[in-house]
Design a protein around this motif. Structure first.
Motif, PDB file in Angstrom:
ATOM      1  N   GLU A 240       0.858  -1.192   0.000  1.00 28.01           N
ATOM      2  CA  GLU A 240       0.000   0.000   0.000  1.00 28.01           C
ATOM      3  C   GLU A 240       0.885   1.230   0.000  1.00 28.01           C
ATOM      4  O   GLU A 240       1.757   1.373   0.869  1.00 28.01           O
ATOM      5  CB  GLU A 240      -0.897   0.017   1.244  1.00 28.01           C
ATOM      6  CG  GLU A 240      -1.751   1.291   1.323  1.00 28.01           C
ATOM      7  CD  GLU A 240      -2.811   1.238   2.418  1.00 28.01           C
ATOM      8  OE1 GLU A 240      -2.640   0.430   3.371  1.00 28.01           O
ATOM      9  OE2 GLU A 240      -3.786   2.004   2.330  1.00 28.01           O
ATOM     10  N   ASN A 241       0.652   2.097  -0.973  1.00 29.70           N
ATOM     11  CA  ASN A 241       1.442   3.324  -1.032  1.00 29.70           C
ATOM     12  C   ASN A 241       0.601   4.494  -0.532  1.00 29.70           C
ATOM     13  O   ASN A 241      -0.391   4.868  -1.145  1.00 29.70           O
ATOM     14  CB  ASN A 241       1.881   3.581  -2.485  1.00 29.70           C
ATOM     15  CG  ASN A 241       2.723   4.835  -2.592  1.00 29.70           C
ATOM     16  OD1 ASN A 241       3.369   5.239  -1.625  1.00 29.70           O
ATOM     17  ND2 ASN A 241       2.717   5.467  -3.755  1.00 29.70           N
ATOM     18  N   TYR A 242       0.996   5.067   0.628  1.00 36.31           N
ATOM     19  CA  TYR A 242       0.308   6.258   1.130  1.00 36.31           C
ATOM     20  C   TYR A 242       0.835   7.466   0.385  1.00 36.31           C
ATOM     21  O   TYR A 242       2.043   7.738   0.411  1.00 36.31           O
ATOM     22  CB  TYR A 242       0.554   6.428   2.631  1.00 36.31           C
ATOM     23  CG  TYR A 242      -0.189   5.396   3.438  1.00 36.31           C
ATOM     24  CD1 TYR A 242      -1.566   5.460   3.552  1.00 36.31           C
ATOM     25  CD2 TYR A 242       0.479   4.354   4.061  1.00 36.31           C
ATOM     26  CE1 TYR A 242      -2.267   4.495   4.265  1.00 36.31           C
ATOM     27  CE2 TYR A 242      -0.216   3.388   4.776  1.00 36.31           C
ATOM     28  CZ  TYR A 242      -1.579   3.468   4.872  1.00 36.31           C
ATOM     29  OH  TYR A 242      -2.274   2.528   5.570  1.00 36.31           O
ATOM     30  N   CYS A 243      -0.055   8.184  -0.291  1.00 36.28           N
ATOM     31  CA  CYS A 243       0.367   9.328  -1.118  1.00 36.28           C
ATOM     32  C   CYS A 243      -0.051  10.623  -0.442  1.00 36.28           C
ATOM     33  O   CYS A 243      -1.240  10.820  -0.173  1.00 36.28           O
ATOM     34  CB  CYS A 243      -0.300   9.270  -2.485  1.00 36.28           C
ATOM     35  SG  CYS A 243      -0.144   7.674  -3.264  1.00 36.28           S
ATOM     36  N   ILE A 244       0.923  11.461  -0.193  1.00 32.55           N
ATOM     37  CA  ILE A 244       0.609  12.760   0.411  1.00 32.55           C
ATOM     38  C   ILE A 244       1.193  13.853  -0.470  1.00 32.55           C
ATOM     39  O   ILE A 244       2.057  13.593  -1.310  1.00 32.55           O
ATOM     40  CB  ILE A 244       1.179  12.857   1.842  1.00 32.55           C
ATOM     41  CG1 ILE A 244       2.645  12.400   1.847  1.00 32.55           C
ATOM     42  CG2 ILE A 244       0.385  12.046   2.829  1.00 32.55           C
ATOM     43  CD1 ILE A 244       3.473  13.135   2.802  1.00 32.55           C
ATOM     44  N   PHE A 260       0.183   0.003  10.702  1.00 27.67           N
ATOM     45  CA  PHE A 260      -0.316  -1.131   9.910  1.00 27.67           C
ATOM     46  C   PHE A 260       0.686  -2.291   9.858  1.00 27.67           C
ATOM     47  O   PHE A 260       0.285  -3.451   9.920  1.00 27.67           O
ATOM     48  CB  PHE A 260      -0.734  -0.664   8.512  1.00 27.67           C
ATOM     49  CG  PHE A 260      -2.077   0.017   8.547  1.00 27.67           C
ATOM     50  CD1 PHE A 260      -3.242  -0.723   8.506  1.00 27.67           C
ATOM     51  CD2 PHE A 260      -2.169   1.399   8.666  1.00 27.67           C
ATOM     52  CE1 PHE A 260      -4.491  -0.105   8.581  1.00 27.67           C
ATOM     53  CE2 PHE A 260      -3.416   2.031   8.735  1.00 27.67           C
ATOM     54  CZ  PHE A 260      -4.575   1.277   8.689  1.00 27.67           C
ATOM     55  N   ALA A 261       1.972  -1.984   9.769  1.00 25.23           N
ATOM     56  CA  ALA A 261       2.956  -3.074   9.673  1.00 25.23           C
ATOM     57  C   ALA A 261       2.988  -3.891  10.970  1.00 25.23           C
ATOM     58  O   ALA A 261       3.022  -5.120  10.938  1.00 25.23           O
ATOM     59  CB  ALA A 261       4.338  -2.510   9.356  1.00 25.23           C
ATOM     60  N   GLU A 262       2.951  -3.210  12.119  1.00 24.45           N
ATOM     61  CA  GLU A 262       3.010  -3.942  13.397  1.00 24.45           C
ATOM     62  C   GLU A 262       1.688  -4.632  13.709  1.00 24.45           C
ATOM     63  O   GLU A 262       1.650  -5.607  14.439  1.00 24.45           O
ATOM     64  CB  GLU A 262       3.379  -2.995  14.549  1.00 24.45           C
ATOM     65  CG  GLU A 262       4.875  -2.818  14.716  1.00 24.45           C
ATOM     66  CD  GLU A 262       5.266  -2.177  16.032  1.00 24.45           C
ATOM     67  OE1 GLU A 262       4.393  -1.691  16.765  1.00 24.45           O
ATOM     68  OE2 GLU A 262       6.477  -2.148  16.329  1.00 24.45           O
ATOM     69  N   THR A 263       0.612  -4.089  13.139  1.00 21.24           N
ATOM     70  CA  THR A 263      -0.696  -4.683  13.419  1.00 21.24           C
ATOM     71  C   THR A 263      -0.942  -5.928  12.564  1.00 21.24           C
ATOM     72  O   THR A 263      -1.407  -6.957  13.050  1.00 21.24           O
ATOM     73  CB  THR A 263      -1.812  -3.628  13.186  1.00 21.24           C
ATOM     74  OG1 THR A 263      -1.638  -2.591  14.143  1.00 21.24           O
ATOM     75  CG2 THR A 263      -3.198  -4.227  13.330  1.00 21.24           C
ATOM     76  N   GLU A 264      -0.579  -5.845  11.264  1.00 23.56           N
ATOM     77  CA  GLU A 264      -0.955  -6.933  10.344  1.00 23.56           C
ATOM     78  C   GLU A 264       0.172  -7.921  10.039  1.00 23.56           C
ATOM     79  O   GLU A 264      -0.093  -9.059   9.641  1.00 23.56           O
ATOM     80  CB  GLU A 264      -1.350  -6.343   8.980  1.00 23.56           C
ATOM     81  CG  GLU A 264      -2.540  -5.450   8.980  1.00 23.56           C
ATOM     82  CD  GLU A 264      -2.717  -4.745   7.632  1.00 23.56           C
ATOM     83  OE1 GLU A 264      -3.760  -4.129   7.450  1.00 23.56           O
ATOM     84  OE2 GLU A 264      -1.806  -4.799   6.774  1.00 23.56           O
ATOM     85  N   GLY A 270      -0.148  -9.834   5.752  1.00 33.20           N
ATOM     86  CA  GLY A 270      -0.071  -8.383   5.913  1.00 33.20           C
ATOM     87  C   GLY A 270       0.317  -7.647   4.648  1.00 33.20           C
ATOM     88  O   GLY A 270       0.945  -8.194   3.748  1.00 33.20           O
ATOM     89  N   ILE A 271      -0.080  -6.369   4.614  1.00 32.98           N
ATOM     90  CA  ILE A 271       0.228  -5.488   3.481  1.00 32.98           C
ATOM     91  C   ILE A 271       1.446  -4.655   3.862  1.00 32.98           C
ATOM     92  O   ILE A 271       1.503  -4.110   4.965  1.00 32.98           O
ATOM     93  CB  ILE A 271      -0.983  -4.562   3.206  1.00 32.98           C
ATOM     94  CG1 ILE A 271      -2.201  -5.403   2.778  1.00 32.98           C
ATOM     95  CG2 ILE A 271      -0.646  -3.504   2.161  1.00 32.98           C
ATOM     96  CD1 ILE A 271      -3.502  -4.635   2.746  1.00 32.98           C
ATOM     97  N   LEU A 272       2.408  -4.567   2.954  1.00 28.62           N
ATOM     98  CA  LEU A 272       3.612  -3.776   3.252  1.00 28.62           C
ATOM     99  C   LEU A 272       3.326  -2.304   2.949  1.00 28.62           C
ATOM    100  O   LEU A 272       3.033  -1.946   1.804  1.00 28.62           O
ATOM    101  CB  LEU A 272       4.782  -4.255   2.385  1.00 28.62           C
ATOM    102  CG  LEU A 272       6.082  -3.466   2.546  1.00 28.62           C
ATOM    103  CD1 LEU A 272       6.698  -3.700   3.920  1.00 28.62           C
ATOM    104  CD2 LEU A 272       7.073  -3.815   1.449  1.00 28.62           C
ATOM    105  N   PRO A 273       3.402  -1.423   3.969  1.00 26.68           N
ATOM    106  CA  PRO A 273       3.120  -0.011   3.705  1.00 26.68           C
ATOM    107  C   PRO A 273       4.358   0.748   3.227  1.00 26.68           C
ATOM    108  O   PRO A 273       5.465   0.487   3.673  1.00 26.68           O
ATOM    109  CB  PRO A 273       2.672   0.522   5.067  1.00 26.68           C
ATOM    110  CG  PRO A 273       3.162  -0.448   6.082  1.00 26.68           C
ATOM    111  CD  PRO A 273       3.613  -1.699   5.403  1.00 26.68           C
TER     112      PRO A 273
END
Ligand code: PA5
Length: 396
Positions: A240-244, A260-264, A270-273
């Motif tokens: 997942e790419n967070y775009c800002i 998200f990384a520590e949760t999933e 898990g999805i790699l952020p």
């Protein structure tokens, strides 16, 4: 007001599957409500907020700066929040220095030089009181204070934020002590003193608290976000790419990555952020996103209104948003699924709401992936290794 759009730029077949996934919503919410680790969804209490605020005022009135010592969930939230609202080219009115993320000798040497003529207060933050990086840097700074003021005065420069489980920090003498409740994991501790105390030196934390709880109205949106990500993952979109588009939000994306990384990221799931700043990264990672391996989807975090400033009688924020729309169109034509989170504006209140929204989604996502959202056994493996090595050579 926060809006989440997952329908415009997501493949139709995935949207069809989503209709079925919604049947798991009740089960996910039930698991969430039955968890003993959701202390962060309950109210922090006015007395606690007042105590945090009074201590921040004491620090501002008696010291030149606050040195926050902590790592991971013990610092990322407040660091991300404060950086987001920092004026470009200007520091915050009260200086807060974050340390704990590196044992670099250059960094620590430069830190001592920076603090040389400053009367500083340390806020050491560690839920377990056992994290070795935090422990080492805290003791390193205590040595500096000892040299400057004598051993018995060190406590007059220290505020402790930890869990009241009898750990070493719990017994240290200090100006003031704050609790990180047992039922709140580090990365979910935004609404505890771990984050609110450093923030209270420059922000109205009552406003932060109000904004944060507005996130509890976003249960449906939070499930939609968790659910669609989960389905994208099932379709091999594993990144997942967070775009800002605001450079000051880069630390916020670091907070997201941790959340998200520590949760999933457990049991091989898990999805790699990752994150990109647009337009900067369109000139680097943009190539990969447009035409490279189709392993990722994008989540844009944007806001409608911003400073009003014109160029050739055109509003620059509108131009910026038009550019972002073009980027979304281009990436979507390149077969990238895109999710959009839109705030009315980048305000203290809305960012606090967004933090709650993401925490809720992360927790829901953990249940969809069928992992425990609130532990981090992988991080503990490395922590144990570091502890074994450092405890052999250092007596704190
Ligand atoms: O989210 C978490 O639980 C972790 O990232 C911790 O916050 C981090 O490892 C620091 O732990 P502690 O606060 O115990 O020093």
């Amino acid at each position: 007001m926060i809006k989440f759009d997952f329908e415009t730029y997501v493949d139709k077949n995935i949207l069809e599957e989503y209709k079925e996934l919604v049947s798991r919503k009740e089960e996910v919410i039930e698991k969430f409500n039955n968890s003993r680790m959701i202390g962060w969804s309950k109210h922090i209490g006015k007395n606690n907020i007042d105590k945090i605020n009074n201590t921040a005022n004491y620090i501002k009135n008696n010291f030149d700066c606050l040195v926050v010592v902590g790592v991971g969930g013990s610092y990322l939230g407040s660091y991300a929040f404060s950086q987001t609202f920092k004026k470009y080219f200007k520091p915050h009115p009260f200086e807060v220095i974050y340390v704990g993320t590196t044992l670099s000798s250059k960094f620590l040497n430069d830190l001592l030089v920076e603090l040389e003529n400053k009367n500083y207060c340390i806020n050491v933050i560690s839920k377990t009181g056992k994290t070795m990086e935090t422990k080492m840097i805290y003791n390193f700074l205590k040595d500096d204070l000892k040299k400057r003021y004598g051993e018995d005065k060190v406590k007059d420069h220290v505020v402790i934020t930890t869990s009241d489980d009898g750990n070493e920090l719990d017994n240290e003498p200090c100006i003031e002590r704050f609790d990180i409740p047992q039922n709140i994991a580090g990365r979910y501790s935004f609404l505890t003193a771990a984050h609110l105390l450093p923030l209270a030196t420059n922000f109205d934390i009552y406003e932060i608290v109000d904004g944060y709880y507005e996130g509890s109205n976003l249960i449906d949106e939070a499930f939609n976000y968790a659910g669609i990500r989960y389905l994208l993952f099932k379709h091999n979109k594993v990144v997942e790419n967070y775009c800002i588009h605001e450079e000051h939000m880069l630390p916020f994306t670091e907070w997201l990555k941790q959340l998200f990384a520590e949760t999933e990221g457990k049991d091989g799931k898990g999805i790699l952020p990752m994150s990109t700043l647009y337009t900067r990264d369109l000139h680097s990672l943009g190539q990969f996103i447009q035409q490279g391996n189709k392993i990722l989807f994008e989540t844009f975090i944007r806001f409608k209104n911003s400073e009003i400033i014109n160029y050739k009688s055109l509003d620059i924020n509108s131009i910026n948003n038009m550019v972002l729309d073009s980027v979304i169109n281009a990436h979507s034509k390149g077969d990238t699924n895109i999710l959009e989170i839109t705030m009315d504006e980048l305000s203290v209140r809305e960012l606090s709401t967004l933090i709650y929204f993401f925490m809720l989604s992360a927790a829901f996502s953990g249940y969809l992936f069928e992992v425990n959202p609130f532990n981090h056994p992988g991080v503990d493996v490395y922590k144990e290794e570091v502890k074994n090595i450092l405890e052999e050579i250092i007596t704190f």
